[in-house]
Design a protein around this motif. Structure first.
Motif, PDB file in Angstrom:
ATOM      1  N   ALA A  44       0.824  -1.215   0.000  1.00 36.77           N
ATOM      2  CA  ALA A  44       0.000   0.000   0.000  1.00 36.77           C
ATOM      3  C   ALA A  44       0.857   1.262   0.000  1.00 36.77           C
ATOM      4  O   ALA A  44       1.945   1.285   0.581  1.00 36.77           O
ATOM      5  N   GLY A  47       1.612   6.986   3.337  1.00 36.86           N
ATOM      6  CA  GLY A  47       2.341   8.231   3.576  1.00 36.86           C
ATOM      7  C   GLY A  47       2.807   8.287   5.021  1.00 36.86           C
ATOM      8  O   GLY A  47       2.662   7.321   5.765  1.00 36.86           O
ATOM      9  N   ASP A 102       1.209   6.916  -4.692  1.00 36.63           N
ATOM     10  CA  ASP A 102      -0.075   7.193  -4.045  1.00 36.63           C
ATOM     11  C   ASP A 102      -0.069   8.593  -3.438  1.00 36.63           C
ATOM     12  O   ASP A 102       0.860   8.963  -2.709  1.00 36.63           O
ATOM     13  N   GLY A 229      -8.591  -2.059   8.443  1.00 38.67           N
ATOM     14  CA  GLY A 229      -7.321  -1.609   7.874  1.00 38.67           C
ATOM     15  C   GLY A 229      -6.687  -0.461   8.655  1.00 38.67           C
ATOM     16  O   GLY A 229      -7.353   0.258   9.399  1.00 38.67           O
ATOM     17  N   GLY A 367      -3.314  -1.478  11.329  1.00 37.65           N
ATOM     18  CA  GLY A 367      -4.592  -2.179  11.277  1.00 37.65           C
ATOM     19  C   GLY A 367      -4.691  -3.287  12.314  1.00 37.65           C
ATOM     20  O   GLY A 367      -3.718  -3.615  13.012  1.00 37.65           O
TER      21      GLY A 367
HETATM   22  C1  LIG Z   1       1.058   3.980   8.332  1.00 38.35           C
HETATM   23  C2  LIG Z   1      -0.009   3.999   7.298  1.00 38.35           C
HETATM   24  C3  LIG Z   1      -0.096   5.090   6.448  1.00 38.35           C
HETATM   25  C4  LIG Z   1      -1.067   5.121   5.447  1.00 38.35           C
HETATM   26  N1  LIG Z   1      -1.096   6.168   4.588  1.00 38.35           N
HETATM   27  C5  LIG Z   1      -1.882   6.108   3.492  1.00 38.35           C
HETATM   28  C6  LIG Z   1      -1.765   7.085   2.465  1.00 38.35           C
HETATM   29  O1  LIG Z   1      -0.979   8.031   2.550  1.00 38.35           O
HETATM   30  N2  LIG Z   1      -2.540   6.926   1.364  1.00 38.35           N
HETATM   31  C7  LIG Z   1      -3.403   5.868   1.227  1.00 38.35           C
HETATM   32  O2  LIG Z   1      -4.013   5.733   0.175  1.00 38.35           O
HETATM   33  N3  LIG Z   1      -3.563   4.954   2.197  1.00 38.35           N
HETATM   34  C8  LIG Z   1      -2.801   5.037   3.311  1.00 38.35           C
HETATM   35  N4  LIG Z   1      -2.915   4.073   4.275  1.00 38.35           N
HETATM   36  C9  LIG Z   1      -3.893   2.975   4.102  1.00 38.35           C
HETATM   37  C10 LIG Z   1      -3.266   1.856   3.248  1.00 38.35           C
HETATM   38  O3  LIG Z   1      -3.102   2.322   1.937  1.00 38.35           O
HETATM   39  C11 LIG Z   1      -4.088   0.559   3.207  1.00 38.35           C
HETATM   40  O4  LIG Z   1      -5.332   0.802   2.589  1.00 38.35           O
HETATM   41  C12 LIG Z   1      -4.305  -0.111   4.541  1.00 38.35           C
HETATM   42  O5  LIG Z   1      -3.116  -0.110   5.289  1.00 38.35           O
HETATM   43  C13 LIG Z   1      -4.784  -1.542   4.325  1.00 38.35           C
HETATM   44  O6  LIG Z   1      -5.085  -2.210   5.520  1.00 38.35           O
HETATM   45  P1  LIG Z   1      -4.010  -3.050   6.369  1.00 38.35           P
HETATM   46  O7  LIG Z   1      -3.235  -2.035   7.106  1.00 38.35           O
HETATM   47  O8  LIG Z   1      -4.835  -3.918   7.236  1.00 38.35           O
HETATM   48  O9  LIG Z   1      -3.160  -3.826   5.394  1.00 38.35           O
HETATM   49  C14 LIG Z   1      -1.995   4.037   5.319  1.00 38.35           C
HETATM   50  C15 LIG Z   1      -1.914   2.953   6.184  1.00 38.35           C
HETATM   51  C16 LIG Z   1      -0.944   2.909   7.170  1.00 38.35           C
HETATM   52  C17 LIG Z   1      -0.877   1.701   8.075  1.00 38.35           C
END
Ligand SMILES: Cc1cc2nc3c(=O)[nH]c(=O)nc-3n(C[C@H](O)[C@H](O)[C@H](O)COP(=O)(O)O)c2cc1C
Length: 406
Positions: A44, A47, A102, A229, A367
């Motif tokens: 993913a 950021g 992203d 998530g 998550g």
């Molecule tokens: C530390 C962190 C930062 C994230 N920052 C973004 C981001 O900048 N843009 C985005 O589209 N999703 C962001 N997400 C969400 C992730 O893209 C993703 O959808 C999510 O982590 C999926 O669930 P999981 O953590 O259970 O794998 C972030 C997730 C985490 C854990």
């Protein structure tokens, strides 16, 4: 890149060599053909959680995942336009495999147009904090004083992809980034330009309404991210959301996100009709991620119960590792400020806690799958473990454990 091992190779090189010398398992879906990748697994685009932090998904992570056969996505939400271009060029230098970028595209920010910056390109966060509502600022100062926390030194960059989304998109198009990903909002308005440059576009949604909207606006891929998530997250659990999003977005293919930590999650996502997976938290606890050690430790320690969905970091609902900042906020009697202003307040407070090494007050976006993660591993190993386990389930274990006949 990465730490050197006894052989003199970097960790990433060692894993590449190890896997290249073994018979590689096969796990393919139509996503692999669409993106030109070997395995239907994307890391993913994460950021930074807050201002002043490093991006969670830096170039190192992107290169490691793409080189291993998946597709790595740069978390460019906190980058300035120049930093983003530099990171993209760094990735291209290190791999010729497809990768993604992203950024966040909240509709209001996109509609407002890019922030015009005259004068300084960065300003001290502690000065900006003085412009927040008095009650919020006074509460923060009271905490600082009572807990004897250090001063806030971090600078806010003004021209990031969040405040200059159109300039950020222009860079992605000029650089012909293979996969453009929009974290918040609908990327439909830029699809035609991206397609003209030979790029693919992906949008993320937390419910079927947005999954349908993103698909109908012409995006090539939709990510359906469940409530469990890490980071910004919606109200619908993954197991309920994924099949409904597949139906809502059809014929646009859907990737599953939210709670995938190993090959079991991958196999489940493929079984409900998703073409692949988008994995955050598991890759956050990788050697190459940009998370601080204190944050990686928090994930390793966490159980399935140890994350909370809260407004306190950004003003929108986001899931983070539970910590004592959450309790402190509860006692403040304050309402969170609207997105993105709350990010400034949370950034100031968390920076003070981090500098004071108050680990019990710090937890990253993460998550519910954190409880499954017991070790920080190289990203290539995480990916190959997922592939191997999913292949084993789909070719062997499922048949052994389930009797199904027509
Ligand atoms: C530390 C962190 C930062 C994230 N920052 C973004 C981001 O900048 N843009 C985005 O589209 N999703 C962001 N997400 C969400 C992730 O893209 C993703 O959808 C999510 O982590 C999926 O669930 P999981 O953590 O259970 O794998 C972030 C997730 C985490 C854990």
């Amino acid at each position: 890149m990465g730490k050197s091992t006894a052989t003199g190779f970097s960790l990433m090189e060692t894993h590449k060599i190890k896997w290249n010398n073994m018979k590689r398992p096969v796990l393919r879906t139509k996503l692999c053909d669409l993106l030109g990748i070997e395995y239907p697994i994307l890391s993913a685009g994460m950021g930074p959680s807050l201002v002043g932090e490093r991006t969670s998904a830096p170039a190192e992570l992107v290169v490691a995942v793409s080189e291993a056969g998946g597709l790595g996505v740069l978390g460019a939400a906190g980058y300035t336009i120049d930093e983003m271009r530099e990171a993209i060029r760094e990735i291209k230098k290190q791999t010729d495999k497809p990768f993604g970028v992203d950024i966040l595209l909240p509709s209001q920010t996109v509609a407002n147009g890019d922030l015009v910056i005259e004068g300084a390109h960065e300003i001290p966060l502690r000065e900006v904090l003085k412009t927040l509502p008095e009650a919020h600022y006074n509460w923060m100062m009271k905490i600082k004083e009572e807990m004897r926390l250090p001063d806030i030194d971090v600078m806010i960059k003004l021209g990031t992809s969040l405040t200059r989304p159109h300039a950020a998109i222009k860079v992605c198009i000029e650089e012909k980034v293979p996969l453009f990903c929009s974290g918040l909002g609908n990327p439909g308005f830029m699809v035609a330009d991206a397609h003209a440059a030979g790029m693919k576009v992906l949008g993320i949604s937390g419910n079927t309404r947005n999954a349908r909207r993103i698909a109908q606006s012409g995006a090539d891929l939709v990510v359906a991210q469940g409530h469990e998530g890490g980071g910004h997250t919606g109200r619908i659990g993954s197991m309920a959301l994924w099949p409904q999003a597949v139906d809502a977005a059809a014929p646009t293919p859907v990737l599953a996100a939210g709670g995938i930590g190993d090959g079991r999650g991958v196999a489940a996502a493929l079984a409900v009709g998703c073409v692949g997976v988008w994995v955050g938290t598991r890759f956050l606890a990788s050697v190459e991620s940009g998370a601080l050690e204190i944050q990686k430790e928090a994930i390793l320690k966490a159980t399935d119960e140890d994350t909370r969905r809260t407004y306190i970091y950004t003003g929108k609902t986001s899931r983070a590792t539970y910590n004592r900042f959450h309790d402190l906020w509860e006692t403040s009697g304050l309402d969170p400020l609207p997105f993105p202003t709350q990010i400034l307040l949370a950034s100031g407070i968390v920076e003070m806690f981090t500098k004071a090494n108050k680990a019990q007050y710090v937890g990253p976006f993460a998550g519910q799958i954190s409880g499954l993660i017991k070790e920080v591993k190289p990203a290539a190993e995480i990916l190959m473990d997922m592939v191997t386990q999913a292949v084993d389930i789909l070719t062997t274990t499922l048949m052994e454990n389930v009797v199904a006949k027509t």
